[in-house]
Design an enzyme around this catalytic site. Structure first.
Site, mmCIF file in Angstrom:
data_model
loop_
_atom_site.group_PDB
_atom_site.id
_atom_site.type_symbol
_atom_site.label_atom_id
_atom_site.label_comp_id
_atom_site.label_asym_id
_atom_site.label_seq_id
_atom_site.Cartn_x
_atom_site.Cartn_y
_atom_site.Cartn_z
ATOM 1 C CD GLN A 45 -4.054 2.158 5.801
ATOM 2 O OE1 GLN A 45 -3.570 1.842 4.711
ATOM 3 N NE2 GLN A 45 -4.417 1.296 6.723
ATOM 4 C CB SER A 57 0.032 -0.356 7.729
ATOM 5 O OG SER A 57 0.259 -0.081 6.366
ATOM 6 C CG LEU A 58 -1.370 -5.899 5.196
ATOM 7 C CD1 LEU A 58 -2.132 -6.033 3.907
ATOM 8 C CD2 LEU A 58 -0.203 -6.830 5.266
ATOM 9 N NE ARG A 86 -3.032 -0.633 1.364
ATOM 10 C CZ ARG A 86 -2.072 -0.732 2.282
ATOM 11 N NH1 ARG A 86 -1.342 -1.840 2.376
ATOM 12 N NH2 ARG A 86 -1.837 0.257 3.128
ATOM 13 C CG HIS A 137 1.064 4.604 5.798
ATOM 14 N ND1 HIS A 137 -0.235 4.268 5.508
ATOM 15 C CD2 HIS A 137 1.682 3.442 6.123
ATOM 16 C CE1 HIS A 137 -0.394 2.966 5.667
ATOM 17 N NE2 HIS A 137 0.749 2.442 6.026
ATOM 18 C CD GLN A 140 4.177 -4.088 3.101
ATOM 19 O OE1 GLN A 140 5.110 -4.568 2.471
ATOM 20 N NE2 GLN A 140 3.541 -3.011 2.708
#
Length: 307
Positions: A250, A91-92, A116, A201, A11
């Site tokens: 995560q 991340s993503l 998610r 996170h 993101q």
């Protein structure tokens, strides 16, 4: 033969128009967009190519970025059969990386990250969640300040280790704002609240973990063509059980992107970023190895010419 490592953005890399050149010039890309639209009942041509408010909402941002990344990856691998040493995402982007290994069908991945996003949004409802970017402070100083402030009751955590002197923290927006003078006093060049309504996170997302694990159990396969580097540990994994555990962790653990790149740097000659160029910018601050980004047909051809 080039030893490559495939990387996938997260993101913050989204922008209107991303993927349009692929869509306009590739029947495969067009088919992938159409099938993704059917899968989660979202018109990706409008989401990706027209001005809209949804692209900044995490439940739409996540599948949009993942889809464009996987289109870029598929177009590359249709022509170039080279296998990377390993894959990693920010991340993503770790979900894009997983799909690129064959461990998850791209349509299942599109639905998974849509869910998610919804889970993250729900976990942050009513708690004034946010994130702040810090420039100019080392990791240890940020950790020292946030740890001390948590002892005083504030909800603030280190969330993304993006590079030396570049770290993102997450938590309660008012608590983050209240720390700005402390960070400036400690030597931060910038302390800027990001336009986000989730706190990625960090432990504020713990309520989303069980449901995410359920989706991972449903859609993940134990079929990894190459290792994935975990955001949580900065080390490789290559099984469904490890993926389930690490991707659940995560949600509430910081992204060790800088540490991951340093961990894999010696095993690769180059990085290839699929669907964005944000990681290319981060890598310049971390690694001596080149990063090539595939964002349209021209850059695709340029990268293919390297092989």
């Amino acid at each position: 033969m080039n030893k490559t490592l495939f990387i996938f953005p997260g993101q913050g890399s989204q922008k209107v128009g991303m993927g349009k050149d692929f869509y306009d010039n590739s029947s495969l890309a067009k088919e992938m967009v159409e099938k993704a639209s059917e899968r989660i009942h979202v018109d990706f041509t409008k989401l990706l190519f027209e001005e809209n408010d949804q692209l900044e909402q995490t439940e739409y941002t996540q599948p949009a970025i993942l889809l464009v990344s996987l289109i870029a990856h598929r177009l590359f691998t249709e022509t170039c059969k080279t296998l990377p040493v390993s894959v990693l995402g920010h991340s993503l982007g770790e979900f894009s990386a997983l799909s690129a290994t064959g461990a998850m069908d791209y349509l299942d991945a599109v639905e998974l990250v849509h869910q998610r996003g919804l889970l993250m949004k729900k976990a942050c409802e009513g708690i004034n969640a946010g994130m702040m970017a810090l420039l100019g402070l080392d990791d240890a100083r940020v950790e020292e300040i946030t740890c001390k402030e948590r002892e005083l009751g504030k909800k603030v955590w280190a969330a993304n280790y993006n590079g030396d002197g570049q770290i993102v923290i997450a938590g309660n927006k008012d608590d983050l704002s209240s720390l700005e003078p402390l960070f400036k006093e400690a030597g931060a060049k910038k302390a800027v609240l990001l336009p986000m309504s989730v706190a990625s996170h960090c432990p504020l997302l713990s309520s989303a973990q069980a449901n995410l694990e359920g989706y991972l159990e449903k859609w993940l396969k134990d079929d990894f063509a190459m290792p994935v580097i975990s955001n949580v540990t900065a080390k490789a994994y290559q099984s469904k059980e490890e993926a389930k555990r690490l991707l659940s962790e995560q949600l509430i653990s910081p992204v060790k992107y800088k540490q991951s790149i340093l961990h894999v740097e010696s095993s690769t000659d180059m990085f290839i970023e699929f669907g964005g160029s944000v990681l290319k910018g981060l890598n310049k601050r971390i690694s001596q190895k080149p990063t090539h980004s595939i964002v349209d047909m021209k850059s695709l051809e340029e990268v293919l010419a390297l092989f």
